[in-house]
Write an enzyme that holds these catalytic residues in place. Structure first.
Site, PDB file in Angstrom:
ATOM      1  CE  LYS A   5       4.926   9.678   2.112  1.00  0.00           C
ATOM      2  NZ  LYS A   5       6.350  10.364   0.380  1.00  0.00           N
ATOM      3  CE  LYS A  59      -1.547   4.064   4.148  1.00  0.00           C
ATOM      4  NZ  LYS A  59      -1.150   5.756   3.304  1.00  0.00           N
ATOM      5  CE  LYS A  71      -2.246  11.412   7.310  1.00  0.00           C
ATOM      6  NZ  LYS A  71      -0.791  11.745   6.129  1.00  0.00           N
TER       7      LYS A  71
HETATM    8  P1  ATP Z   1       1.261   8.633   5.352  1.00  0.00           P
HETATM    9  O1  ATP Z   1       2.207   7.075   4.899  1.00  0.00           O
HETATM   10  O2  ATP Z   1       2.458   9.868   5.081  1.00  0.00           O
HETATM   11  O3  ATP Z   1      -0.085   9.151   4.604  1.00  0.00           O
HETATM   12  P2  ATP Z   1       0.952   8.503   2.038  1.00  0.00           P
HETATM   13  O4  ATP Z   1       2.616   8.014   2.154  1.00  0.00           O
HETATM   14  O5  ATP Z   1       0.190   7.795   1.913  1.00  0.00           O
HETATM   15  O6  ATP Z   1       1.546   9.414   3.180  1.00  0.00           O
HETATM   16  P3  ATP Z   1       2.022   9.719   0.146  1.00  0.00           P
HETATM   17  O7  ATP Z   1       3.560   9.195  -0.309  1.00  0.00           O
HETATM   18  O8  ATP Z   1       2.053  11.209  -0.643  1.00  0.00           O
HETATM   19  O9  ATP Z   1       1.799   9.210   1.320  1.00  0.00           O
HETATM   20  O10 ATP Z   1       1.069   8.785  -1.626  1.00  0.00           O
HETATM   21  C1  ATP Z   1       1.318   8.406  -2.499  1.00  0.00           C
HETATM   22  C2  ATP Z   1       0.824   8.089  -3.034  1.00  0.00           C
HETATM   23  O11 ATP Z   1       1.383   5.779  -2.292  1.00  0.00           O
HETATM   24  C3  ATP Z   1      -0.287   7.491  -2.748  1.00  0.00           C
HETATM   25  O12 ATP Z   1      -1.253   7.219  -4.510  1.00  0.00           O
HETATM   26  C4  ATP Z   1      -1.178   6.258  -2.098  1.00  0.00           C
HETATM   27  O13 ATP Z   1      -2.297   5.712  -2.289  1.00  0.00           O
HETATM   28  C5  ATP Z   1       0.186   5.563  -2.343  1.00  0.00           C
HETATM   29  N1  ATP Z   1       0.304   4.464  -1.100  1.00  0.00           N
HETATM   30  C6  ATP Z   1       0.727   4.998   0.107  1.00  0.00           C
HETATM   31  N2  ATP Z   1       1.298   3.974   0.597  1.00  0.00           N
HETATM   32  C7  ATP Z   1       0.951   3.050   0.422  1.00  0.00           C
HETATM   33  C8  ATP Z   1       0.144   1.324   0.451  1.00  0.00           C
HETATM   34  N3  ATP Z   1       1.144   1.084   1.978  1.00  0.00           N
HETATM   35  N4  ATP Z   1       0.223   0.785  -0.516  1.00  0.00           N
HETATM   36  C9  ATP Z   1      -0.443   0.746  -1.725  1.00  0.00           C
HETATM   37  N5  ATP Z   1      -0.657   2.204  -1.843  1.00  0.00           N
HETATM   38  C10 ATP Z   1       0.638   3.080  -0.867  1.00  0.00           C
END
Ligand code: ATP
Ligand code: LTN
Length: 330
Positions: free
Chosen positions: A200, A197, A114
Protein backbone atom coordinates in the site's frame (compact mmCIF):
# COMPACT_ATOMS: atom_id res chain seq x y z
CA UNK A 1 -7.95 -21.71 35.30
CA UNK A 2 -5.09 -22.09 32.85
CA UNK A 3 -4.61 -18.70 31.24
CA UNK A 4 -4.42 -18.52 27.45
CA UNK A 5 -1.22 -17.61 25.66
CA UNK A 6 -1.21 -14.20 24.01
CA UNK A 7 -1.11 -13.10 20.40
CA UNK A 8 -0.18 -9.59 19.25
CA UNK A 9 -0.17 -8.08 15.78
CA UNK A 10 -0.83 -4.79 14.07
CA UNK A 11 -1.69 -3.11 10.80
CA UNK A 12 -0.69 0.42 9.83
CA UNK A 13 -3.46 2.96 9.16
CA UNK A 14 -1.77 4.08 5.96
CA UNK A 15 -4.07 3.71 2.99
CA UNK A 16 -6.62 0.99 2.44
CA UNK A 17 -5.57 -2.54 3.24
CA UNK A 18 -5.32 -5.01 0.42
CA UNK A 19 -5.62 -8.66 -0.44
CA UNK A 20 -2.02 -9.26 0.69
CA UNK A 21 -2.75 -7.87 4.15
CA UNK A 22 -5.81 -10.09 4.34
CA UNK A 23 -4.17 -13.36 3.30
CA UNK A 24 -0.83 -12.66 4.98
CA UNK A 25 -2.12 -11.38 8.30
CA UNK A 26 -5.78 -10.61 8.92
CA UNK A 27 -7.11 -14.06 8.09
CA UNK A 28 -4.81 -15.53 10.73
CA UNK A 29 -5.83 -12.85 13.24
CA UNK A 30 -9.40 -14.12 12.98
CA UNK A 31 -8.43 -17.79 13.25
CA UNK A 32 -6.38 -17.20 16.41
CA UNK A 33 -9.06 -15.42 18.46
CA UNK A 34 -10.65 -18.74 19.50
CA UNK A 35 -7.58 -20.18 21.20
CA UNK A 36 -5.54 -17.19 22.37
CA UNK A 37 -5.94 -13.94 24.21
CA UNK A 38 -5.53 -11.67 21.19
CA UNK A 39 -4.38 -8.05 20.91
CA UNK A 40 -4.84 -6.42 17.50
CA UNK A 41 -3.48 -2.95 17.26
CA UNK A 42 -3.91 -0.16 14.72
CA UNK A 43 -0.35 1.10 14.69
CA UNK A 44 -0.80 4.82 14.12
CA UNK A 45 2.59 5.71 15.65
CA UNK A 46 4.21 3.53 12.99
CA UNK A 47 2.20 5.28 10.29
CA UNK A 48 3.70 8.63 11.38
CA UNK A 49 7.20 7.53 10.36
CA UNK A 50 6.45 8.90 6.91
CA UNK A 51 4.55 12.22 6.69
CA UNK A 52 0.74 11.96 6.74
CA UNK A 53 -2.19 14.29 6.40
CA UNK A 54 -3.70 14.32 9.95
CA UNK A 55 -7.26 14.13 8.60
CA UNK A 56 -6.46 11.15 6.43
CA UNK A 57 -4.68 9.43 9.31
CA UNK A 58 -7.77 9.80 11.52
CA UNK A 59 -10.04 8.32 8.90
CA UNK A 60 -7.59 5.51 8.12
CA UNK A 61 -7.64 4.47 11.79
CA UNK A 62 -11.42 4.03 11.63
CA UNK A 63 -11.14 2.25 8.32
CA UNK A 64 -8.78 -0.36 9.75
CA UNK A 65 -11.05 -0.74 12.81
CA UNK A 66 -14.01 -1.37 10.47
CA UNK A 67 -11.98 -3.84 8.41
CA UNK A 68 -10.88 -5.73 11.53
CA UNK A 69 -14.50 -6.21 12.57
CA UNK A 70 -15.78 -6.89 9.06
CA UNK A 71 -13.14 -9.59 8.55
CA UNK A 72 -14.53 -11.40 11.59
CA UNK A 73 -12.73 -10.16 14.69
CA UNK A 74 -15.08 -10.29 17.64
CA UNK A 75 -14.52 -7.48 20.16
CA UNK A 76 -15.86 -9.63 22.98
CA UNK A 77 -12.82 -11.87 22.46
CA UNK A 78 -10.18 -9.85 20.58
CA UNK A 79 -8.80 -6.64 22.09
CA UNK A 80 -8.83 -4.07 19.28
CA UNK A 81 -7.21 -0.70 19.93
CA UNK A 82 -5.21 2.21 18.65
CA UNK A 83 -1.50 2.22 19.52
CA UNK A 84 -1.29 5.93 20.41
CA UNK A 85 -4.10 5.52 22.99
CA UNK A 86 -1.81 3.34 25.09
CA UNK A 87 1.13 5.58 26.02
CA UNK A 88 3.10 2.57 27.28
CA UNK A 89 4.06 1.70 23.67
CA UNK A 90 6.07 4.88 23.23
CA UNK A 91 7.55 4.57 26.73
CA UNK A 92 8.75 1.00 26.28
CA UNK A 93 10.03 1.97 22.85
CA UNK A 94 12.38 4.46 24.48
CA UNK A 95 13.67 1.84 26.91
CA UNK A 96 14.22 -0.58 24.01
CA UNK A 97 15.93 2.17 21.97
CA UNK A 98 18.55 2.06 24.70
CA UNK A 99 18.95 -1.72 24.25
CA UNK A 100 18.91 -1.88 20.43
CA UNK A 101 22.10 -1.17 18.47
CA UNK A 102 22.61 1.17 15.53
CA UNK A 103 24.37 -1.68 13.71
CA UNK A 104 21.37 -3.99 13.85
CA UNK A 105 18.91 -1.31 12.76
CA UNK A 106 21.18 -0.43 9.84
CA UNK A 107 20.78 -3.99 8.57
CA UNK A 108 16.98 -3.83 8.33
CA UNK A 109 16.07 -4.42 4.70
CA UNK A 110 12.73 -2.59 4.97
CA UNK A 111 14.52 0.59 6.02
CA UNK A 112 16.95 0.19 3.13
CA UNK A 113 14.10 -0.39 0.66
CA UNK A 114 12.02 2.51 1.94
CA UNK A 115 14.94 4.94 1.78
CA UNK A 116 16.30 3.79 -1.55
CA UNK A 117 14.74 6.67 -3.44
CA UNK A 118 15.13 9.57 -1.01
CA UNK A 119 18.31 8.37 0.73
CA UNK A 120 18.79 7.42 4.41
CA UNK A 121 20.00 10.93 5.33
CA UNK A 122 16.57 12.36 4.56
CA UNK A 123 14.58 9.64 6.36
CA UNK A 124 13.00 10.36 9.74
CA UNK A 125 14.63 8.98 12.88
CA UNK A 126 11.23 7.39 13.50
CA UNK A 127 11.50 5.35 10.31
CA UNK A 128 14.92 4.15 11.43
CA UNK A 129 13.64 3.18 14.89
CA UNK A 130 10.43 1.66 13.46
CA UNK A 131 11.42 -1.95 14.29
CA UNK A 132 12.21 -1.00 17.91
CA UNK A 133 8.67 0.36 18.35
CA UNK A 134 7.39 -2.85 16.78
CA UNK A 135 9.40 -4.91 19.28
CA UNK A 136 8.02 -2.77 22.13
CA UNK A 137 4.45 -3.39 20.86
CA UNK A 138 4.91 -7.13 21.11
CA UNK A 139 6.96 -7.33 24.34
CA UNK A 140 4.57 -5.04 26.21
CA UNK A 141 1.94 -7.81 26.17
CA UNK A 142 4.36 -10.70 26.65
CA UNK A 143 2.91 -12.10 23.42
CA UNK A 144 3.90 -15.67 22.56
CA UNK A 145 2.83 -15.55 18.93
CA UNK A 146 2.88 -12.86 16.25
CA UNK A 147 0.95 -13.53 13.01
CA UNK A 148 2.46 -11.54 10.12
CA UNK A 149 3.36 -11.78 6.43
CA UNK A 150 6.77 -12.89 5.20
CA UNK A 151 8.06 -9.30 4.88
CA UNK A 152 8.04 -8.96 8.68
CA UNK A 153 10.41 -11.87 9.38
CA UNK A 154 13.49 -9.70 9.96
CA UNK A 155 11.58 -7.33 12.27
CA UNK A 156 10.40 -10.30 14.32
CA UNK A 157 13.94 -11.64 14.58
CA UNK A 158 14.97 -8.28 16.00
CA UNK A 159 12.12 -8.36 18.53
CA UNK A 160 13.37 -11.78 19.69
CA UNK A 161 16.95 -10.52 19.91
CA UNK A 162 15.92 -7.48 21.96
CA UNK A 163 13.81 -9.61 24.34
CA UNK A 164 16.72 -11.99 24.92
CA UNK A 165 19.22 -9.16 25.35
CA UNK A 166 16.99 -7.35 27.85
CA UNK A 167 16.46 -10.60 29.79
CA UNK A 168 20.23 -11.21 29.92
CA UNK A 169 21.00 -7.67 31.05
CA UNK A 170 18.22 -7.15 33.58
CA UNK A 171 16.83 -10.59 34.47
CA UNK A 172 13.97 -12.60 33.02
CA UNK A 173 11.33 -10.06 32.03
CA UNK A 174 9.93 -10.66 28.54
CA UNK A 175 8.52 -13.63 26.68
CA UNK A 176 10.60 -14.28 23.54
CA UNK A 177 7.88 -14.18 20.82
CA UNK A 178 7.44 -16.68 18.00
CA UNK A 179 6.63 -15.59 14.46
CA UNK A 180 3.64 -17.14 12.67
CA UNK A 181 3.63 -17.00 8.88
CA UNK A 182 0.83 -18.63 6.85
CA UNK A 183 1.62 -21.53 4.48
CA UNK A 184 -0.21 -19.87 1.59
CA UNK A 185 -0.52 -16.13 1.13
CA UNK A 186 2.56 -15.08 3.12
CA UNK A 187 3.78 -12.92 0.26
CA UNK A 188 1.17 -11.85 -2.27
CA UNK A 189 2.72 -10.11 -5.25
CA UNK A 190 1.43 -7.19 -7.34
CA UNK A 191 -0.92 -8.37 -10.11
CA UNK A 192 0.82 -6.27 -12.75
CA UNK A 193 4.35 -6.99 -11.51
CA UNK A 194 4.71 -10.42 -9.90
CA UNK A 195 8.27 -9.73 -8.74
CA UNK A 196 7.11 -6.87 -6.44
CA UNK A 197 5.10 -7.25 -3.22
CA UNK A 198 1.48 -6.09 -3.30
CA UNK A 199 1.98 -2.98 -1.20
CA UNK A 200 0.00 0.00 0.00
CA UNK A 201 2.96 2.34 0.20
CA UNK A 202 3.85 1.93 -3.47
CA UNK A 203 0.63 0.77 -5.07
CA UNK A 204 0.17 0.67 -8.80
CA UNK A 205 -3.57 0.86 -9.49
CA UNK A 206 -3.72 -2.37 -11.47
CA UNK A 207 -1.45 -4.28 -9.13
CA UNK A 208 -3.40 -3.90 -5.99
CA UNK A 209 -6.79 -5.25 -4.88
CA UNK A 210 -8.11 -3.15 -2.03
CA UNK A 211 -10.37 -4.79 0.54
CA UNK A 212 -12.89 -2.08 -0.36
CA UNK A 213 -12.76 -2.51 -4.17
CA UNK A 214 -16.14 -2.97 -5.91
CA UNK A 215 -16.78 -6.42 -7.47
CA UNK A 216 -16.45 -5.09 -11.04
CA UNK A 217 -13.17 -3.40 -10.19
CA UNK A 218 -11.88 -6.73 -8.84
CA UNK A 219 -12.99 -8.58 -11.98
CA UNK A 220 -11.27 -6.01 -14.19
CA UNK A 221 -8.00 -6.20 -12.23
CA UNK A 222 -7.93 -10.01 -12.36
CA UNK A 223 -8.73 -9.99 -16.08
CA UNK A 224 -5.80 -7.66 -16.68
CA UNK A 225 -3.43 -9.39 -14.26
CA UNK A 226 -0.14 -10.37 -15.83
CA UNK A 227 0.30 -14.03 -16.79
CA UNK A 228 3.39 -16.00 -17.81
CA UNK A 229 4.33 -17.64 -21.08
CA UNK A 230 3.01 -21.18 -21.54
CA UNK A 231 -0.52 -22.41 -20.96
CA UNK A 232 -0.55 -24.68 -17.90
CA UNK A 233 -1.94 -23.50 -14.58
CA UNK A 234 0.99 -24.60 -12.41
CA UNK A 235 3.03 -22.98 -9.65
CA UNK A 236 6.60 -23.32 -10.88
CA UNK A 237 9.57 -20.94 -10.44
CA UNK A 238 9.41 -19.95 -14.13
CA UNK A 239 5.77 -18.86 -13.61
CA UNK A 240 5.79 -16.14 -10.94
CA UNK A 241 2.51 -14.56 -12.11
CA UNK A 242 0.47 -17.80 -12.20
CA UNK A 243 2.07 -18.96 -8.93
CA UNK A 244 0.89 -15.76 -7.30
CA UNK A 245 -2.65 -16.12 -8.67
CA UNK A 246 -2.75 -19.75 -7.50
CA UNK A 247 -1.70 -18.62 -4.01
CA UNK A 248 -4.56 -16.10 -3.97
CA UNK A 249 -7.06 -18.73 -5.14
CA UNK A 250 -5.85 -21.27 -2.56
CA UNK A 251 -5.75 -18.75 0.30
CA UNK A 252 -9.28 -17.47 -0.32
CA UNK A 253 -10.83 -20.89 -0.88
CA UNK A 254 -8.99 -22.54 2.04
CA UNK A 255 -7.37 -25.11 -0.21
CA UNK A 256 -3.78 -25.97 -1.01
CA UNK A 257 -2.02 -24.84 -4.18
CA UNK A 258 -1.64 -28.47 -5.45
CA UNK A 259 -5.40 -28.98 -5.02
CA UNK A 260 -6.14 -25.93 -7.13
CA UNK A 261 -3.53 -26.95 -9.73
CA UNK A 262 -5.29 -30.34 -9.94
CA UNK A 263 -8.64 -28.68 -10.61
CA UNK A 264 -7.20 -26.75 -13.58
CA UNK A 265 -5.18 -29.53 -15.16
CA UNK A 266 -5.88 -29.46 -18.88
CA UNK A 267 -7.57 -26.06 -18.68
CA UNK A 268 -6.11 -22.71 -19.73
CA UNK A 269 -5.35 -19.37 -18.11
CA UNK A 270 -8.68 -17.92 -19.29
CA UNK A 271 -10.87 -20.41 -17.40
CA UNK A 272 -8.68 -20.13 -14.33
CA UNK A 273 -8.78 -16.33 -14.24
CA UNK A 274 -12.54 -16.22 -14.73
CA UNK A 275 -13.07 -18.49 -11.71
CA UNK A 276 -10.41 -16.70 -9.68
CA UNK A 277 -12.22 -13.39 -10.13
CA UNK A 278 -15.36 -14.92 -8.63
CA UNK A 279 -13.40 -16.50 -5.75
CA UNK A 280 -11.93 -13.07 -4.90
CA UNK A 281 -15.28 -11.28 -5.24
CA UNK A 282 -16.96 -13.88 -3.02
CA UNK A 283 -14.18 -13.71 -0.46
CA UNK A 284 -13.98 -9.93 -0.23
CA UNK A 285 -17.57 -8.71 -0.83
CA UNK A 286 -18.87 -9.57 2.64
CA UNK A 287 -15.89 -7.77 4.19
CA UNK A 288 -16.39 -4.71 2.03
CA UNK A 289 -20.14 -4.52 2.65
CA UNK A 290 -19.84 -4.92 6.41
CA UNK A 291 -16.92 -2.46 6.65
CA UNK A 292 -18.89 0.21 4.76
CA UNK A 293 -21.87 -0.27 7.11
CA UNK A 294 -19.62 0.07 10.15
CA UNK A 295 -18.01 3.21 8.73
CA UNK A 296 -21.44 4.85 8.75
CA UNK A 297 -21.21 5.01 12.53
CA UNK A 298 -17.79 6.43 13.41
CA UNK A 299 -18.76 7.08 17.05
CA UNK A 300 -19.43 3.41 17.59
CA UNK A 301 -15.99 2.58 16.14
CA UNK A 302 -14.33 5.19 18.36
CA UNK A 303 -16.09 3.76 21.43
CA UNK A 304 -14.95 0.27 20.53
CA UNK A 305 -11.35 1.44 20.17
CA UNK A 306 -11.49 3.25 23.49
CA UNK A 307 -12.80 0.21 25.31
CA UNK A 308 -10.06 -1.90 23.68
CA UNK A 309 -7.43 0.63 24.77
CA UNK A 310 -8.60 0.40 28.37
CA UNK A 311 -8.17 -3.36 28.38
CA UNK A 312 -4.79 -3.08 26.65
CA UNK A 313 -3.54 -0.51 29.18
CA UNK A 314 -4.41 -2.79 32.07
CA UNK A 315 -2.09 -5.44 30.62
CA UNK A 316 0.64 -3.10 29.38
CA UNK A 317 1.04 -0.94 32.49
CA UNK A 318 2.49 -3.54 34.89
CA UNK A 319 4.78 -4.93 32.19
CA UNK A 320 6.21 -1.48 31.48
CA UNK A 321 6.56 -0.75 35.22
CA UNK A 322 8.43 -4.01 35.73
CA UNK A 323 10.82 -3.36 32.80
CA UNK A 324 11.47 0.24 33.90
CA UNK A 325 12.09 -0.78 37.48
CA UNK A 326 14.56 -3.48 36.44
CA UNK A 327 16.49 -0.78 34.60
CA UNK A 328 16.59 1.33 37.73
CA UNK A 329 13.70 3.70 37.03
CA UNK A 330 11.44 3.64 40.03
P1 ATP B 1 3.58 -1.27 3.00
O1 ATP B 1 2.83 -1.77 1.85
O2 ATP B 1 3.50 0.19 3.19
O3 ATP B 1 4.95 -1.86 3.18
P2 ATP B 1 2.22 -3.09 4.54
O4 ATP B 1 0.98 -3.26 3.73
O5 ATP B 1 3.26 -4.15 4.53
O6 ATP B 1 2.80 -1.71 4.25
P3 ATP B 1 0.74 -3.22 6.95
O7 ATP B 1 -0.57 -2.89 6.33
O8 ATP B 1 0.98 -2.68 8.30
O9 ATP B 1 1.92 -2.81 6.07
O10 ATP B 1 0.90 -4.79 6.97
C1 ATP B 1 0.03 -5.54 7.72
C2 ATP B 1 0.32 -7.01 7.63
O11 ATP B 1 0.08 -7.48 6.32
C3 ATP B 1 1.77 -7.40 7.96
O12 ATP B 1 1.73 -8.56 8.77
C4 ATP B 1 2.37 -7.71 6.62
O13 ATP B 1 3.39 -8.67 6.70
C5 ATP B 1 1.17 -8.24 5.85
N1 ATP B 1 1.32 -7.99 4.42
C6 ATP B 1 1.43 -6.79 3.81
N2 ATP B 1 1.56 -6.92 2.48
C7 ATP B 1 1.52 -8.27 2.23
C8 ATP B 1 1.59 -9.05 1.05
N3 ATP B 1 1.74 -8.49 -0.15
N4 ATP B 1 1.47 -10.39 1.16
C9 ATP B 1 1.32 -10.98 2.37
N5 ATP B 1 1.25 -10.30 3.53
C10 ATP B 1 1.35 -8.95 3.48
N1 LTN C 1 5.48 -3.39 10.89
C1 LTN C 1 4.24 -4.10 10.74
C2 LTN C 1 3.13 -3.53 11.56
C3 LTN C 1 3.37 -3.74 13.02
C4 LTN C 1 3.34 -4.98 13.71
C5 LTN C 1 3.64 -4.67 15.08
C6 LTN C 1 3.13 -6.29 13.32
C7 LTN C 1 3.66 -2.79 13.94
N2 LTN C 1 3.81 -3.33 15.16
C8 LTN C 1 3.73 -5.67 16.03
C9 LTN C 1 3.22 -7.29 14.31
C10 LTN C 1 3.52 -6.97 15.63
C11 LTN C 1 3.89 -4.08 9.26
O1 LTN C 1 3.34 -4.98 8.81
N3 LTN C 1 4.14 -3.10 8.52
Amino acid sequence: MHSKERVFSGIQPSGTSHLGTYLGALKNFVALQDDYETFYCIVDLHALTTPRDPKVLRSSVREIAAIYLAAGLDPSRAIIFRQSSVGEHAELCWLMNCVAKVGELSRMTQFKDKTQRGGAEAASVGLYAYPVLQAADILLYNAHLVPVGEDQRQHLELARTLARRFNNLYGDTFVVPEIMIPKTGARIMALDEPTAKMSKSRPTPGGYISLLDEPDEIRRKIRRAKTDSGTEVTATPDKPAISNLLGIYAGLSNRTVPEVEGQYRGKGYGDFKKDLAEVVVEGLSPIRERALELLDDPRELDALLESGAEKARAVARPVLRDAASRMGLD
